[in-house]
Design a protein around this motif. Structure first.
Motif, PDB file in Angstrom:
ATOM      1  N   LEU A 217       0.780  -1.248   0.000  1.00  0.00           N
ATOM      2  CA  LEU A 217       0.000   0.000   0.000  1.00  0.00           C
ATOM      3  C   LEU A 217       0.811   1.298   0.000  1.00  0.00           C
ATOM      4  CD1 LEU A 217      -2.998  -0.888   2.311  1.00  0.00           C
ATOM      5  CD2 LEU A 217      -3.049  -0.381  -0.129  1.00  0.00           C
ATOM      6  N   PRO A 218       1.969   1.379   0.683  1.00  0.00           N
ATOM      7  CA  PRO A 218       2.702   2.656   0.653  1.00  0.00           C
ATOM      8  C   PRO A 218       3.090   3.127  -0.737  1.00  0.00           C
ATOM      9  CG  PRO A 218       3.521   1.292   2.430  1.00  0.00           C
ATOM     10  CD  PRO A 218       2.580   0.446   1.618  1.00  0.00           C
ATOM     11  N   CYS A 219       2.944   2.267  -1.744  1.00  0.00           N
ATOM     12  CA  CYS A 219       3.233   2.716  -3.116  1.00  0.00           C
ATOM     13  C   CYS A 219       2.293   3.835  -3.519  1.00  0.00           C
ATOM     14  CB  CYS A 219       3.135   1.557  -4.097  1.00  0.00           C
ATOM     15  SG  CYS A 219       1.448   1.069  -4.489  1.00  0.00           S
ATOM     16  N   LEU A 220       1.123   3.883  -2.897  1.00  0.00           N
ATOM     17  CA  LEU A 220       0.182   4.959  -3.208  1.00  0.00           C
ATOM     18  C   LEU A 220       0.722   6.317  -2.759  1.00  0.00           C
ATOM     19  CD1 LEU A 220      -3.110   3.118  -2.177  1.00  0.00           C
ATOM     20  CD2 LEU A 220      -2.120   3.355  -4.472  1.00  0.00           C
ATOM     21  N   LEU A 221       1.727   6.279  -1.859  1.00  0.00           N
ATOM     22  CA  LEU A 221       2.388   7.501  -1.395  1.00  0.00           C
ATOM     23  C   LEU A 221       3.781   7.654  -1.997  1.00  0.00           C
ATOM     24  CD1 LEU A 221       1.391   7.206   2.366  1.00  0.00           C
ATOM     25  CD2 LEU A 221       0.289   8.592   0.601  1.00  0.00           C
ATOM     26  N   GLY A 222       4.130   6.753  -2.931  1.00  0.00           N
ATOM     27  CA  GLY A 222       5.418   6.857  -3.619  1.00  0.00           C
ATOM     28  C   GLY A 222       6.522   5.995  -3.042  1.00  0.00           C
ATOM     29  N   VAL A 223       6.231   5.181  -2.032  1.00  0.00           N
ATOM     30  CA  VAL A 223       7.234   4.293  -1.440  1.00  0.00           C
ATOM     31  C   VAL A 223       6.923   2.876  -1.906  1.00  0.00           C
ATOM     32  CG1 VAL A 223       8.301   3.458   0.683  1.00  0.00           C
ATOM     33  CG2 VAL A 223       7.433   5.804   0.556  1.00  0.00           C
ATOM     34  N   CYS A 224       7.655   2.419  -2.902  1.00  0.00           N
ATOM     35  CA  CYS A 224       7.353   1.130  -3.526  1.00  0.00           C
ATOM     36  C   CYS A 224       8.384   0.072  -3.134  1.00  0.00           C
ATOM     37  CB  CYS A 224       7.360   1.277  -5.046  1.00  0.00           C
ATOM     38  SG  CYS A 224       6.155   2.472  -5.646  1.00  0.00           S
ATOM     39  N   GLY A 225       7.977  -1.182  -3.183  1.00  0.00           N
ATOM     40  CA  GLY A 225       8.896  -2.298  -3.000  1.00  0.00           C
ATOM     41  C   GLY A 225       9.003  -2.854  -1.595  1.00  0.00           C
ATOM     42  N   LEU A 226       8.295  -2.283  -0.628  1.00  0.00           N
ATOM     43  CA  LEU A 226       8.417  -2.764   0.748  1.00  0.00           C
ATOM     44  C   LEU A 226       7.974  -4.216   0.867  1.00  0.00           C
ATOM     45  CD1 LEU A 226       7.142   0.328   2.764  1.00  0.00           C
ATOM     46  CD2 LEU A 226       9.488  -0.293   2.152  1.00  0.00           C
ATOM     47  N   HIS A 227       6.979  -4.619   0.102  1.00  0.00           N
ATOM     48  CA  HIS A 227       6.521  -6.004   0.127  1.00  0.00           C
ATOM     49  C   HIS A 227       7.609  -6.951  -0.368  1.00  0.00           C
ATOM     50  CE1 HIS A 227       5.774  -4.600  -3.938  1.00  0.00           C
ATOM     51  NE2 HIS A 227       5.632  -5.858  -4.336  1.00  0.00           N
ATOM     52  N   ARG A 228       8.434  -6.496  -1.286  1.00  0.00           N
ATOM     53  CA  ARG A 228       9.528  -7.329  -1.796  1.00  0.00           C
ATOM     54  C   ARG A 228      10.626  -7.479  -0.740  1.00  0.00           C
ATOM     55  NH1 ARG A 228      10.131  -8.881  -7.014  1.00  0.00           N
ATOM     56  NH2 ARG A 228       8.254  -8.560  -8.223  1.00  0.00           N
ATOM     57  N   PHE A 229      10.928  -6.427  -0.002  1.00  0.00           N
ATOM     58  CA  PHE A 229      11.892  -6.537   1.101  1.00  0.00           C
ATOM     59  C   PHE A 229      11.380  -7.538   2.135  1.00  0.00           C
ATOM     60  CE2 PHE A 229      13.253  -2.274  -0.359  1.00  0.00           C
ATOM     61  CZ  PHE A 229      14.612  -2.524  -0.505  1.00  0.00           C
ATOM     62  N   TYR A 230      10.099  -7.495   2.445  1.00  0.00           N
ATOM     63  CA  TYR A 230       9.477  -8.405   3.412  1.00  0.00           C
ATOM     64  C   TYR A 230       9.683  -9.861   2.995  1.00  0.00           C
ATOM     65  CZ  TYR A 230       5.601 -10.805   5.819  1.00  0.00           C
ATOM     66  OH  TYR A 230       4.837 -11.674   6.558  1.00  0.00           O
ATOM     67  N   MET A 231       9.646 -10.123   1.696  1.00  0.00           N
ATOM     68  CA  MET A 231       9.789 -11.492   1.208  1.00  0.00           C
ATOM     69  C   MET A 231      11.238 -11.870   0.938  1.00  0.00           C
ATOM     70  SD  MET A 231       6.421 -12.014  -1.093  1.00  0.00           S
ATOM     71  CE  MET A 231       6.086 -10.363  -1.651  1.00  0.00           C
ATOM     72  N   GLY A 232      12.171 -10.994   1.295  1.00  0.00           N
ATOM     73  CA  GLY A 232      13.584 -11.314   1.138  1.00  0.00           C
ATOM     74  C   GLY A 232      14.129 -11.058  -0.252  1.00  0.00           C
TER      75      GLY A 232
END
Length: 84
Positions: A13-28
């Motif tokens: 969801l933070p991609c809606l604010l311009g911060v993308c890729g956090l879900h990918r960091f979570y998955m390693g």
């Protein structure tokens, strides 16, 4: 550690604010997470596609983790038998 699709979607969801890729960091997936972060999710296209791929990515990460745990359990059992 078991990953959750719900957590991955919340981190998407933070991609809606311009911060993308956090879900990918979570998955390693640190390389693609960094790429998504620096390119705004490949200009939003990759981030949008990930919305549909998250369940499969989480399942894959969980399966890989389960296989690694099973492999290490076998190795520990073999080491214990060889010491006995």
């Amino acid at each position: 550690m078991h990953k959750s699709s719900g957590t991955a979607f919340v981190l998407w969801l933070p991609c809606l604010l311009g911060v993308c890729g956090l879900h990918r960091f979570y998955m390693g997936k640190y390389v693609t997470g960094t790429l998504w972060l620096l390119t705004f999710g490949l200009l939003g296209i990759g981030q949008f596609i990930d919305l549909f791929l998250i369940n499969g990515m989480v399942r894959s990460v969980n399966e890989d983790d389960a296989l690694a745990r099973a492999y290490h359990a076998v190795l520990r059992n073999q080491a214990a038998r060889s010491q006995a």
